[in-house]
Design a protein around this motif. Structure first.
Motif, PDB file in Angstrom:
ATOM      1  N   THR A   1       0.838  -1.187   0.000  1.00 23.72           N
ATOM      2  CA  THR A   1       0.000   0.000   0.000  1.00 23.72           C
ATOM      3  C   THR A   1       0.877   1.243   0.000  1.00 23.72           C
ATOM      4  O   THR A   1       2.070   1.191   0.341  1.00 23.72           O
ATOM      5  CB  THR A   1      -0.987   0.020   1.186  1.00 23.72           C
ATOM      6  OG1 THR A   1      -1.957   1.049   0.967  1.00 23.72           O
ATOM      7  CG2 THR A   1      -0.284   0.242   2.517  1.00 23.72           C
TER       8      THR A   1
ATOM      9  N   LEU B   1       1.301   5.069   1.478  1.00 22.45           N
ATOM     10  CA  LEU B   1       0.891   6.011   2.528  1.00 22.45           C
ATOM     11  C   LEU B   1       1.649   7.314   2.343  1.00 22.45           C
ATOM     12  O   LEU B   1       2.832   7.316   1.977  1.00 22.45           O
ATOM     13  CB  LEU B   1       1.197   5.448   3.921  1.00 22.45           C
ATOM     14  CG  LEU B   1       0.542   4.122   4.313  1.00 22.45           C
ATOM     15  CD1 LEU B   1       0.942   3.758   5.749  1.00 22.45           C
ATOM     16  CD2 LEU B   1      -0.965   4.175   4.189  1.00 22.45           C
TER      17      LEU B   1
ATOM     18  N   CYS C   1      -3.996  -0.776   6.855  1.00 20.93           N
ATOM     19  CA  CYS C   1      -3.528   0.606   7.046  1.00 20.93           C
ATOM     20  C   CYS C   1      -4.696   1.575   7.124  1.00 20.93           C
ATOM     21  O   CYS C   1      -4.653   2.543   7.882  1.00 20.93           O
ATOM     22  CB  CYS C   1      -2.546   1.002   5.941  1.00 20.93           C
ATOM     23  SG  CYS C   1      -0.968   0.163   6.118  1.00 20.93           S
ATOM     24  N   ARG C   2      -5.761   1.302   6.355  1.00 23.93           N
ATOM     25  CA  ARG C   2      -6.930   2.207   6.423  1.00 23.93           C
ATOM     26  C   ARG C   2      -7.603   2.117   7.797  1.00 23.93           C
ATOM     27  O   ARG C   2      -8.040   3.122   8.346  1.00 23.93           O
ATOM     28  CB  ARG C   2      -7.913   1.901   5.287  1.00 23.93           C
ATOM     29  CG  ARG C   2      -7.357   2.454   3.964  1.00 23.93           C
ATOM     30  CD  ARG C   2      -8.280   2.218   2.799  1.00 23.93           C
ATOM     31  NE  ARG C   2      -9.487   3.013   2.827  1.00 23.93           N
ATOM     32  CZ  ARG C   2      -9.571   4.286   2.424  1.00 23.93           C
ATOM     33  NH1 ARG C   2      -8.491   4.908   1.992  1.00 23.93           N
ATOM     34  NH2 ARG C   2     -10.712   4.931   2.441  1.00 23.93           N
TER      35      ARG C   2
ATOM     36  N   MET D   1      -5.420   4.100  10.076  1.00 24.94           N
ATOM     37  CA  MET D   1      -5.534   5.552   9.839  1.00 24.94           C
ATOM     38  C   MET D   1      -6.822   6.115  10.424  1.00 24.94           C
ATOM     39  O   MET D   1      -6.868   7.253  10.860  1.00 24.94           O
ATOM     40  CB  MET D   1      -5.524   5.852   8.333  1.00 24.94           C
ATOM     41  CG  MET D   1      -4.171   5.599   7.696  1.00 24.94           C
ATOM     42  SD  MET D   1      -4.091   5.967   5.937  1.00 24.94           S
ATOM     43  CE  MET D   1      -5.716   5.868   5.362  1.00 24.94           C
TER      44      MET D   1
ATOM     45  N   GLY E   1      -3.897   7.242   2.590  1.00 22.80           N
ATOM     46  CA  GLY E   1      -3.579   5.841   2.313  1.00 22.80           C
ATOM     47  C   GLY E   1      -4.406   5.340   1.156  1.00 22.80           C
ATOM     48  O   GLY E   1      -5.571   5.736   0.994  1.00 22.80           O
TER      49      GLY E   1
END
Ligand code: CMP
Length: 144
Positions: free
Chosen positions: A5, A7, A85-86, A89, A117
């Motif tokens: 991913t 970021l 990661c989302r 976040m 992200g």
């Protein structure tokens, strides 16, 4: 399945001295850092990055904002890294973000929401290619 991913730590993360603290969250989670750079975003890159929002009221302020100070661009790898990661976040609008998430912890304003992200594997491929050359993505053995 392991995936990559993209970021981006936005200008206020850098100006407020939050780079280390935010990177540390992803490291401690167990994700693998595969690409990292501090850069100033050009108008061309900013408009390309936010192309899907062209025509929306927040497009120009968002473009201007990511050009206003340096950003930190990163590639992270790990199992379901995009969704993970989302979650870390938190919601795009920090007012709705879980208090333990990054946006929930450090931001109050949707237009200065600290971090971007990728929202899908396809977006990650596109965004990584915008910010990184293939030789800037590194492969190495990671402990744990
Ligand atoms: P980001 O994940 O970088 O993707 C688009 C960005 O536009 C978003 O985070 C916000 O920082 C910014 N933005 C500003 N206003 C809005 C809005 N009303 N809705 C969605 N995004 C917004």
């Amino acid at each position: 399945m392991s995936e990559r991913t993209f970021l981006l730590l936005k200008p206020d993360a850098i100006q407020r001295g939050l780079i280390g603290e935010i990177i540390s969250r992803f490291e401690k989670k167990g994700l693998k850092l595969a690409g990292l750079k501090l850069l100033s975003v050009s108008r061309e890159l900013a408009e390309e990055h936010y192309a899907e929002h062209k025509g929306k009221g927040f497009f120009e302020p968002t473009v201007s904002y990511i050009m206003s100070a340096p950003v930190v661009a990163m590639v992270w790898e790990g199992p379901e890294a995009v969704a993970l990661c989302r979650t870390m976040m938190g919601a795009t609008n920090p007012k709705n973000a879980d208090p333990g998430s990054i946006r929930g912890s450090y931001a109050v304003d949707i237009s200065r929401n600290i971090i971007h992200g990728s929202d899908s594997v396809e977006s990650a491929v596109r965004e990584i290619a915008l910010y990184f050359k293939s030789e800037e993505i590194l492969d190495y053995a990671k402990a744990g």
